[in-house]
Design a protein around this motif. Structure first.
Motif: not given
Length: 343
Positions: A9-18, A23-26, A323-333
């Protein structure tokens, strides 16, 4: 061409932070909206897709509509699986049929118990009334229970009921309330306590009239006068995040304004943390279609013996992480990027 996709879903925290993690992991991440399901089938014809499935958004707060909403969602998950099975070039971070399987609390708990994993005990009794529940509790000599919709999430309809047979006193803690001018129940997202017997029986009869499980309410471990349990996020065989959820009441879900606490502050013995890690790995072994899952763990008061409360194939949104390190979504990326780079 290989493409990593998010269905959500667009503009949700799930979407925004993934998307931020991508973007951080290329990772080039393609967003697909739940409102346009045909695009997935079209893309899967000419591309190899790796799809992460986020839950859809629901507008209704009526608990009587929960089964229909989750039934519709399950059908959409089955359709995704069908696309993959019928020749679509489609793989999943979490397989949709496995997401649906753990969404069913009764079936998931039976699967875990069948693998000798300690879980919170069920008091089964289909179609119970409030009086039938009291009879079942008296028979089992269990005088405090949780009542949960089988397919619910986010504490929707979750209720805690305590009864003292010797005095007849009882208390019901619930986010459910009777609709104004109606016979149904709505999820208020605010925990209330009821002590009037007539009010409690009315609410219990309505709750038990839904498709619910009833499970034993264990006394939880305490920290500075508050009870707590743990939420773990396990990804690709690793516990990426572990958080304490503290509450002055029986329901610990963080979106009810309960207190999150980093696990080191709890001062848990190393042996307990090892047992929690082992249980998480055993849970994931029972669900081979999941690369990522949220697991709720109860520590019994006194012994700190861990028990699994439930699993969630989409339990990866933790505000204390994004709101801190975004570890979970970074690992998924990172997992999705490795898939893109696979020879």
């Amino acid at each position: 061409m290989r493409r990593a996709c998010l269905l959500g879903n667009s503009d949700t925290k799930r979407t925004i932070y993934l998307e931020q993690a991508a973007a951080r992991t290329g990772l080039p991440l393609l967003f697909l909206d739940w409102r346009e399901p045909a695009k997935i089938r079209e893309l899967a014809v000419e591309n190899q897709l790796l799809l992460k499935v986020d839950p859809p958004l629901w507008d209704s707060s009526r608990l009587e509509e929960l089964d229909a909403l989750t039934g519709e969602y399950t059908a959409r998950l089955e359709e995704l699986a069908h696309i993959a099975q019928s020749g679509g070039h489609l793989e999943f971070l979490n397989h949709p049929l496995e997401i649906a399987a753990v969404l069913d609390k009764r079936a998931c708990k039976a699967r875990l118990a069948g693998a000798a994993i300690p879980v919170t005990e069920l008091l089964e009794g289909a179609g119970m009334s409030a009086r039938g529940l009291l009879d079942r509790m008296r028979e089992k000599r269990i005088f405090q229970v949780f009542i949960k919709p089988v397919m619910g999430s986010g504490a929707a309809g979750v209720s805690a009921f305590r009864w003292q047979p010797s005095t007849g006193r009882m208390a019901l803690y619930t986010c459910a309330m009777a609709e104004n001018g109606g016979s149904g129940l709505v999820n208020t997202k605010k925990l209330r306590r009821f002590s009037d017997r007539e009010e409690i029986f009315l609410l219990l009869d309505r709750l038990l009239g839904l498709d619910c499980i009833v499970e034993r309410w264990y006394a939880k471990a305490e920290y500075r006068g508050m009870s707590y349990d743990l939420r773990a996020v396990v990804q690709e065989g690793r516990v990426d995040f572990l958080l304490g959820r503290l509450s002055s009441g029986p329901v610990t879900n963080l979106h009810l304004n309960n207190r999150p606490l980093e696990v080191p502050a709890l001062g848990l013995p190393g042996k307990v943390l090892e047992e929690v890690q082992e249980l998480c790995h055993r849970c994931m072994a029972c669900c081979p279609g999941l690369s990522s899952a949220g697991i709720d763990i109860l520590l019994e008061k006194g012994t700190l013996r861990p028990r699994i409360i439930e699993m969630n194939g989409q339990g990866d949104l933790i505000y204390q992480d994004i709101y801190h390190e975004n570890i979970i979504y970074r690992r998924q990326a990172e997992l999705m990027r490795r898939w893109l780079e696979r020879p």
